[in-house]
Design a protein around this motif. Sequence first.
Motif, mmCIF file in Angstrom:
data_model
loop_
_atom_site.group_PDB
_atom_site.id
_atom_site.type_symbol
_atom_site.label_atom_id
_atom_site.label_comp_id
_atom_site.label_asym_id
_atom_site.label_seq_id
_atom_site.Cartn_x
_atom_site.Cartn_y
_atom_site.Cartn_z
ATOM 1 N N ASP A 341 0.827 -1.208 0.000
ATOM 2 C CA ASP A 341 0.000 0.000 0.000
ATOM 3 C C ASP A 341 0.859 1.254 0.000
ATOM 4 O O ASP A 341 0.562 2.231 -0.705
ATOM 5 C CB ASP A 341 -0.913 0.023 1.226
ATOM 6 C CG ASP A 341 -1.890 -1.143 1.245
ATOM 7 O OD1 ASP A 341 -2.105 -1.742 0.168
ATOM 8 O OD2 ASP A 341 -2.417 -1.452 2.318
ATOM 9 N N SER A 342 1.926 1.252 0.791
ATOM 10 C CA SER A 342 2.804 2.427 0.897
ATOM 11 C C SER A 342 3.460 2.740 -0.432
ATOM 12 O O SER A 342 3.545 3.906 -0.842
ATOM 13 C CB SER A 342 3.865 2.190 1.972
ATOM 14 O OG SER A 342 3.283 1.954 3.231
ATOM 15 N N VAL A 343 3.926 1.718 -1.125
ATOM 16 C CA VAL A 343 4.569 1.922 -2.425
ATOM 17 C C VAL A 343 3.551 2.468 -3.430
ATOM 18 O O VAL A 343 3.832 3.422 -4.164
ATOM 19 C CB VAL A 343 5.194 0.609 -2.939
ATOM 20 C CG1 VAL A 343 5.739 0.794 -4.348
ATOM 21 C CG2 VAL A 343 6.311 0.149 -2.002
ATOM 22 N N ILE A 344 2.365 1.874 -3.458
ATOM 23 C CA ILE A 344 1.338 2.298 -4.417
ATOM 24 C C ILE A 344 0.955 3.755 -4.191
ATOM 25 O O ILE A 344 0.936 4.570 -5.125
ATOM 26 C CB ILE A 344 0.093 1.396 -4.301
ATOM 27 C CG1 ILE A 344 0.407 -0.017 -4.807
ATOM 28 C CG2 ILE A 344 -1.078 1.991 -5.086
ATOM 29 C CD1 ILE A 344 -0.726 -1.008 -4.579
ATOM 30 N N VAL A 345 0.666 4.135 -2.946
ATOM 31 C CA VAL A 345 0.189 5.488 -2.650
ATOM 32 C C VAL A 345 1.266 6.525 -2.925
ATOM 33 O O VAL A 345 0.996 7.575 -3.530
ATOM 34 C CB VAL A 345 -0.287 5.584 -1.187
ATOM 35 C CG1 VAL A 345 -0.619 7.029 -0.828
ATOM 36 C CG2 VAL A 345 -1.501 4.697 -0.964
ATOM 37 N N THR A 346 2.501 6.262 -2.521
ATOM 38 C CA THR A 346 3.568 7.248 -2.718
ATOM 39 C C THR A 346 3.910 7.438 -4.192
ATOM 40 O O THR A 346 4.165 8.567 -4.635
ATOM 41 C CB THR A 346 4.830 6.840 -1.943
ATOM 42 O OG1 THR A 346 5.180 5.480 -2.261
ATOM 43 C CG2 THR A 346 4.608 6.941 -0.443
ATOM 44 N N VAL A 347 3.915 6.356 -4.946
ATOM 45 C CA VAL A 347 4.213 6.472 -6.383
ATOM 46 C C VAL A 347 3.086 7.216 -7.094
ATOM 47 O O VAL A 347 3.332 8.073 -7.955
ATOM 48 C CB VAL A 347 4.437 5.077 -7.007
ATOM 49 C CG1 VAL A 347 4.513 5.171 -8.531
ATOM 50 C CG2 VAL A 347 5.719 4.457 -6.465
ATOM 51 N N ILE A 348 1.838 6.905 -6.746
ATOM 52 C CA ILE A 348 0.703 7.620 -7.340
ATOM 53 C C ILE A 348 0.771 9.099 -6.992
ATOM 54 O O ILE A 348 0.493 9.971 -7.825
ATOM 55 C CB ILE A 348 -0.628 7.015 -6.870
ATOM 56 C CG1 ILE A 348 -0.852 5.650 -7.521
ATOM 57 C CG2 ILE A 348 -1.802 7.940 -7.192
ATOM 58 C CD1 ILE A 348 -2.110 4.935 -7.062
ATOM 59 N N ASN A 349 1.156 9.410 -5.764
ATOM 60 C CA ASN A 349 1.255 10.804 -5.340
ATOM 61 C C ASN A 349 2.254 11.578 -6.189
ATOM 62 O O ASN A 349 1.954 12.667 -6.700
ATOM 63 C CB ASN A 349 1.670 10.856 -3.869
ATOM 64 C CG ASN A 349 1.923 12.269 -3.388
ATOM 65 O OD1 ASN A 349 1.010 13.033 -3.124
ATOM 66 N ND2 ASN A 349 3.192 12.634 -3.284
ATOM 67 N N ASP A 350 3.454 11.033 -6.358
ATOM 68 C CA ASP A 350 4.465 11.735 -7.159
ATOM 69 C C ASP A 350 4.083 11.765 -8.628
ATOM 70 O O ASP A 350 4.337 12.751 -9.325
ATOM 71 C CB ASP A 350 5.831 11.062 -6.982
ATOM 72 C CG ASP A 350 6.518 11.510 -5.702
ATOM 73 O OD1 ASP A 350 5.799 11.846 -4.748
ATOM 74 O OD2 ASP A 350 7.763 11.533 -5.649
ATOM 75 N N GLY A 351 3.466 10.691 -9.108
ATOM 76 C CA GLY A 351 3.012 10.682 -10.498
ATOM 77 C C GLY A 351 1.944 11.721 -10.747
ATOM 78 O O GLY A 351 1.907 12.351 -11.814
ATOM 79 N N THR A 352 1.078 11.943 -9.749
ATOM 80 C CA THR A 352 0.039 12.966 -9.877
ATOM 81 C C THR A 352 0.652 14.350 -10.006
ATOM 82 O O THR A 352 0.164 15.193 -10.767
ATOM 83 C CB THR A 352 -0.903 12.920 -8.662
ATOM 84 O OG1 THR A 352 -1.489 11.619 -8.567
ATOM 85 C CG2 THR A 352 -2.006 13.961 -8.786
ATOM 86 N N SER A 353 1.719 14.615 -9.257
ATOM 87 C CA SER A 353 2.392 15.914 -9.335
ATOM 88 C C SER A 353 2.874 16.189 -10.754
ATOM 89 O O SER A 353 2.661 17.273 -11.300
ATOM 90 C CB SER A 353 3.569 15.959 -8.359
ATOM 91 O OG SER A 353 3.140 15.852 -7.024
ATOM 92 N N VAL A 354 3.532 15.201 -11.338
ATOM 93 C CA VAL A 354 4.061 15.364 -12.698
ATOM 94 C C VAL A 354 2.914 15.501 -13.696
ATOM 95 O O VAL A 354 2.945 16.354 -14.600
ATOM 96 C CB VAL A 354 4.958 14.169 -13.067
ATOM 97 C CG1 VAL A 354 5.473 14.309 -14.499
ATOM 98 C CG2 VAL A 354 6.133 14.062 -12.098
ATOM 99 N N PHE A 355 1.888 14.689 -13.534
ATOM 100 C CA PHE A 355 0.730 14.705 -14.428
ATOM 101 C C PHE A 355 0.030 16.065 -14.385
ATOM 102 O O PHE A 355 -0.310 16.645 -15.423
ATOM 103 C CB PHE A 355 -0.223 13.579 -14.015
ATOM 104 C CG PHE A 355 -1.463 13.472 -14.858
ATOM 105 C CD1 PHE A 355 -1.389 13.508 -16.244
ATOM 106 C CD2 PHE A 355 -2.704 13.307 -14.254
ATOM 107 C CE1 PHE A 355 -2.537 13.395 -17.022
ATOM 108 C CE2 PHE A 355 -3.849 13.195 -15.019
ATOM 109 C CZ PHE A 355 -3.768 13.238 -16.402
ATOM 110 N N ALA A 356 -0.193 16.583 -13.165
ATOM 111 C CA ALA A 356 -0.854 17.877 -13.016
ATOM 112 C C ALA A 356 -0.027 18.992 -13.630
ATOM 113 O O ALA A 356 -0.571 19.962 -14.169
ATOM 114 C CB ALA A 356 -1.118 18.165 -11.538
ATOM 115 N N GLY A 357 1.302 18.863 -13.562
ATOM 116 C CA GLY A 357 2.177 19.883 -14.145
ATOM 117 C C GLY A 357 1.952 20.057 -15.635
ATOM 118 O O GLY A 357 1.974 21.183 -16.147
ATOM 119 N N PHE A 358 1.711 18.957 -16.352
ATOM 120 C CA PHE A 358 1.464 19.048 -17.790
ATOM 121 C C PHE A 358 0.181 19.838 -18.072
ATOM 122 O O PHE A 358 0.138 20.683 -18.979
ATOM 123 C CB PHE A 358 1.351 17.651 -18.395
ATOM 124 C CG PHE A 358 2.677 16.981 -18.627
ATOM 125 C CD1 PHE A 358 3.477 17.334 -19.695
ATOM 126 C CD2 PHE A 358 3.138 16.002 -17.757
ATOM 127 C CE1 PHE A 358 4.703 16.728 -19.915
ATOM 128 C CE2 PHE A 358 4.361 15.385 -17.961
ATOM 129 C CZ PHE A 358 5.148 15.743 -19.034
#
Length: 634
Positions: A341-358
Amino acid sequence: LIFHCGVTPSYLFHDRLYQQKEKKSSNSQDTHVDDGDENPERGNWTNKTEYILSMIGYAVGLGNIWRFPYVAYKNGGGAFLIPYFLMLVLCGIPLFFLENAIGQFCSQGPINMWRAVPILQGVGLSMVMVNALVSIYYNVIIAYSLYYMFASMQSPLPWSSCSNWADRKCSSTPKVYCNVSGVLMVNWTQENNTCPSSNKITVPMQSPSEQYWDRVALQRSSGLDETGPVVWYLALCLLLSSILVAAALIRGIKSSGKVVYFTATFPYVVILILLIRGVTLEGAGDGIEFYIGSQSNLTKLTEGQVWKDAATQTFFSLSIAWGGVSTLASYSNFHNNMFLDSVIVTVINDGTSVFAGFAIFSILGHMARIYGKPVGKVVKEGFGLAFIAYPDALAKLPISPLWSILFFFMLLTVGLDSQFAAIEVITTCLLDAFPKTLKSKRAIVTILMCVIVFLLGLPCVTRAGIYWVTLIDQFVASWVMLILALMEIIGFCYIYGVNRFIKDIEMMIGKRSFCFWLWWRACWFFLTPSIIVVILVWSLATFVPPTYGKVQYPAWGLALGWCMVAFILIWIPVTAVYKLIKAEGNLCKRLISLCSPSEDWHPYLDIHRGERYSKNTAAAEEAVSDDRTDDKKM
C-alpha cells in the motif's frame, strides 16, 4: 512457492485461524452495527478500495497542483524529476511505510501509538496540534475554492476584464509612455516618428484576475495590522465547507470511505480533461517545453538548493509526520499488506504531481502566447497560481465558465480529502483517549470539531485573512514536520529498536528475507535521518521571514508565527518531564522504564498478539530480552 514468497507456514496457519474466528464472530448473536469488522470496537475500512482511495486522497493535495509545477520549473524543469524521485525512494516511501506499519499494528491514533516509547508521547500531541492548525487554513482554502466555483457560474467570468470594481492600475497589458520634453505621453506617434527606446517608460499594471482576487474575493487590506470586518460571503463559504466535512465524517471512516470514491477520483478526471483541452491550444507546446522540455537544466543538479526543495516537496506532498497516515492505517485489518500500500500510494502521489504539471503548463503556455510574453512571466506559486494566473488563463478559453467550474471543483475535492484526514486525526485521538465516554458520541465529537475549526477560521476570512493563512502555512506546514519525522525515526528505530519493529511488521505481513529488510534498515537507521537533519539545519540557517507578495509582516506577526511553532513542539519536552516525574525509582530506572514499551503496547485484538504479546508475562519478558539482545548486536 510459500518459502519463495517469504511467507512462513505458521503465518498462513495463523491467518487461516484468524479468518475462521472472524467468520464465527460475524455470525454471532452479539452483532455490531458495522457487521464484518474484525475490530468491532473501533471499526475497520469496509474494503481495501476505500482505504487506498482515502490514503491517495490524503496524500494527493494542493501541493501537487499548485506547488510542484512551480518548484519543478524553478529547479531545472525536467532535471528536477531526478532528485524528486530519488527523495521519494530515500525518504518518502521509508517514512510512509514506517507510519503505515505503526498505525496498523497498534490500531491507535498518533498519541496512543507512542505507548511503544512513552517518553516521546508528546510527539503524538504535537502531531495533533499540527492537524488542528493546518485544518484551520485548509478549511479557508476550501472556502476560497467554493467562492470561485460559485463566481464561475456566470458568463463572462467576472475577472475576464476590468469592471467597476477595478482601479486605474487594472489592465491586461502594461502601459508604455513616451517621455517627450519631460512630458509623459500615451500616444507618442507624431509626424510618423516613434518614441526612441531610451525615452520609453513602461508602467506595470495589474491583470483583471489579480485585482479581482485582491479587491473582490479577499477585499485584502494593506497588512496584518489592518484586520477589517469579516468578508461575509467568504464566511458563508467557510460555513459550507465545515458542513461538508462534518457530513462526510459523521460516521467516521464508514461515511468518509464512501465519499472518497468521488473526491479521490474526480480530480484525475478534471486534470485529464484540462490536459486534453490544454494541449490543443495555441502555445501549449511552449508551456510544456518550459515545464520539462528544452528549459531543463541538468547543471542545476549541482546546486544544493535543488535537492533541499526536492526533499521538502516530498515531505509536503505526502503529509508525512502529521499523524494522518498512521490514523488512516489504524482502521486497516491487522494482516493487511501495508508495505505494498505504501509503495502504491507514494508512487501515485508523485506521479500525480508530474501529471498535473502538464495540465497546468499547457494552459499557461497558451496564456503566454496571448499576452505575447515568456511563460516565466505568468508562472506563479501557491495562491498566485490557483487564484490569479490559472483563472486568468481559463478566462481566455472558449466556454470559459465550464472550465473554471471544473478547475475550482477539483480544488474543492482535493482540499476536502486532506481536510477529512486532518479532522479524523483529532477525533480518533479523542475517541482512543476516552473510548467508554465518547465511543457512542462520534457524531457529536465530529460536529463539535468542525464547529471549532469554523470559528477559529473566521479571522482568516477577514480583510487581513490571507495574511493569517500565509503565516500558518509558512510556520506550521513547513520544517516543523521535519522535526516530527526525525522524532519518529529516533523513537521507533533507535529507542524502540528497529529489529523489534521489524518483528512487529512480520507479525502482520509474514516473514521477509534478510535482503528485503537490509534496505529498510539502511533507510531508517542512516539514509533518511541524515537527509532530514541536513534539510532541517539548512532550512533554519537560511530562514527568511515570510511575506505576502511585497507586504512585510509586522514584528508581532512573526513573533506569533514562532509562538505557533512553540505551541506545537512544547508538548514533547513537557510530556517527557511530566512522565519522568510520575515514574518510580531513581532517574536511571525512570528513563529505562519510559524508553521501554508500556503494558498497553500491543496489537489491539487478543487474537493478533501471539506469543510475543500474550498475557503470559514470562513469555513476554523473554521476547523483550531477545529483542534487546538483537538490537545490541545491530
